[in-house]
Design an enzyme around this catalytic site. Sequence first.
Site, PDB file in Angstrom:
ATOM      1  N   ARG A  51       0.899  -1.235  -0.430  1.00 30.84           N
ATOM      2  CA  ARG A  51      -0.336  -0.278   0.255  1.00 30.84           C
ATOM      3  C   ARG A  51       0.970   1.300  -0.669  1.00 30.84           C
ATOM      4  O   ARG A  51       0.416   2.434  -0.478  1.00 30.84           O
ATOM      5  CB  ARG A  51      -1.157   0.180   1.044  1.00 30.84           C
ATOM      6  CG  ARG A  51      -2.510  -1.154   0.789  1.00 30.84           C
ATOM      7  CD  ARG A  51      -3.136  -0.807   2.074  1.00 30.84           C
ATOM      8  NE  ARG A  51      -3.805  -0.389   2.027  1.00 30.84           N
ATOM      9  CZ  ARG A  51      -5.218   0.537   1.676  1.00 30.84           C
ATOM     10  NH1 ARG A  51      -5.646  -0.972   0.276  1.00 30.84           N
ATOM     11  NH2 ARG A  51      -5.941   1.097   1.663  1.00 30.84           N
ATOM     12  N   GLU A 153     -13.200   0.285  -1.422  1.00 30.23           N
ATOM     13  CA  GLU A 153     -12.471   1.027  -0.635  1.00 30.23           C
ATOM     14  C   GLU A 153     -12.990   2.838  -0.675  1.00 30.23           C
ATOM     15  O   GLU A 153     -13.129   3.403  -1.479  1.00 30.23           O
ATOM     16  CB  GLU A 153     -11.309   1.346  -0.382  1.00 30.23           C
ATOM     17  CG  GLU A 153     -10.566  -0.612   0.142  1.00 30.23           C
ATOM     18  CD  GLU A 153      -9.087  -0.299   0.149  1.00 30.23           C
ATOM     19  OE1 GLU A 153      -8.563   0.600   1.027  1.00 30.23           O
ATOM     20  OE2 GLU A 153      -8.505  -1.329  -0.384  1.00 30.23           O
TER      21      GLU A 153
END
Length: 391
Positions: A51, A153
């Site tokens: 990430r 998300e």
Amino acid sequence: MPKVDIKNLYYITHIENIPSILERGILSHQEVERLNIDFTPIYDHEIVSKRKDKSTGENDSLWNYANLYFQPRNPMMYRVVHEKDTRNIAIIAVKSNVLSEIGVRVTNGNAANNATEFYPSSEGRKVLEKNWKIIQNDWWNDSDGSKRIIMSECLVPRKIKSDFIDSIFVCDHHTQSKVKQLISNSNIPVIPEPTLFFKPISSQRIGTNISLIDGDMFFSKMHTLTISVNLQGIMGKGLASRTKYQFPDVYVFYQDACRKNEITAVQPCIYKRETSLDQELADLTSPLNTPNSVKWFLLFATKRTWRENSRLEDIEGGLDWLRKNARQQGIKSLALPALGCGLGNLTWSDVGPLMCSYLHDIGIHVAIYLPREAQILPEYLEESYLLRNLS
């Protein structure tokens, strides 16, 4: 196109982080580092570094955002509960008006996945409408992209203020008490919700080896899962329909078994699948080493044709075959639905005692998943009733 009704968004964390979150809010990794905050991680280095290196397309890293899921019961949660003690994990529910915060971005899947795209919040809502049925589903797989999409998300720059926190979900009452002690000065509700953590709602022991389960059989830890089928090769409704789409290879095997008459009204057929189910369900690239992760599927005919009702004598014949052959076939443990109940129009009061009497003391652990179509009277769940044929 379904209307998106977003009640909450969700953040997965270790329960020890909750007091800090209530004080400071849900912080991005960058903010945690900048403020030098001590926290208990739930993700390994592989996830975190992936990430950090991923850009949202605006020359900024995912590291700069606090991330929320629209569906907490997803492949990431599946991985976490298999790698960590579930009683140390919490899901923080966040009010949906966080979507109106400045700089919020919405994704159409797992943000770290290369196929995922990023949208401003208003545009992202339209994408959510398109994918909402998948996001709210109980299952996913790689082949149709649902594994990525179900992890869509909401990315909030820097931090999510604690004012947005609506409630906290945990796996059981023990964890509820523990979290309440950690946040004794807060009035935020702490709610046990085991299904969010892939756990059954309840479990009751019958005899020496049988458990009655209220839950989702497809997340059972048993070695072999039983699918109710007909003899026509048609998977149209119920567990069979879910199997068809979640495990298309099982469907292919089932149709072939019907053509070859390898499955009959009184003789089930076993698909000895070799791939890891946990590997397919979890969000990971390296192996997830869990017991019974390689699932077999027992195809049990509860109907001769898809239109007709189940016959109790056929159920009994299949159970008799199971009692005589389960261990010889290599079945280590077995999960079954309430055979013929629901779409087959049989009743648990008839089927329950039959299943328990044939499966009692067969040398393996058996989990029977109770029907959800109608409430079962308590007396029909008593051991004295279900094992009465053994006396």
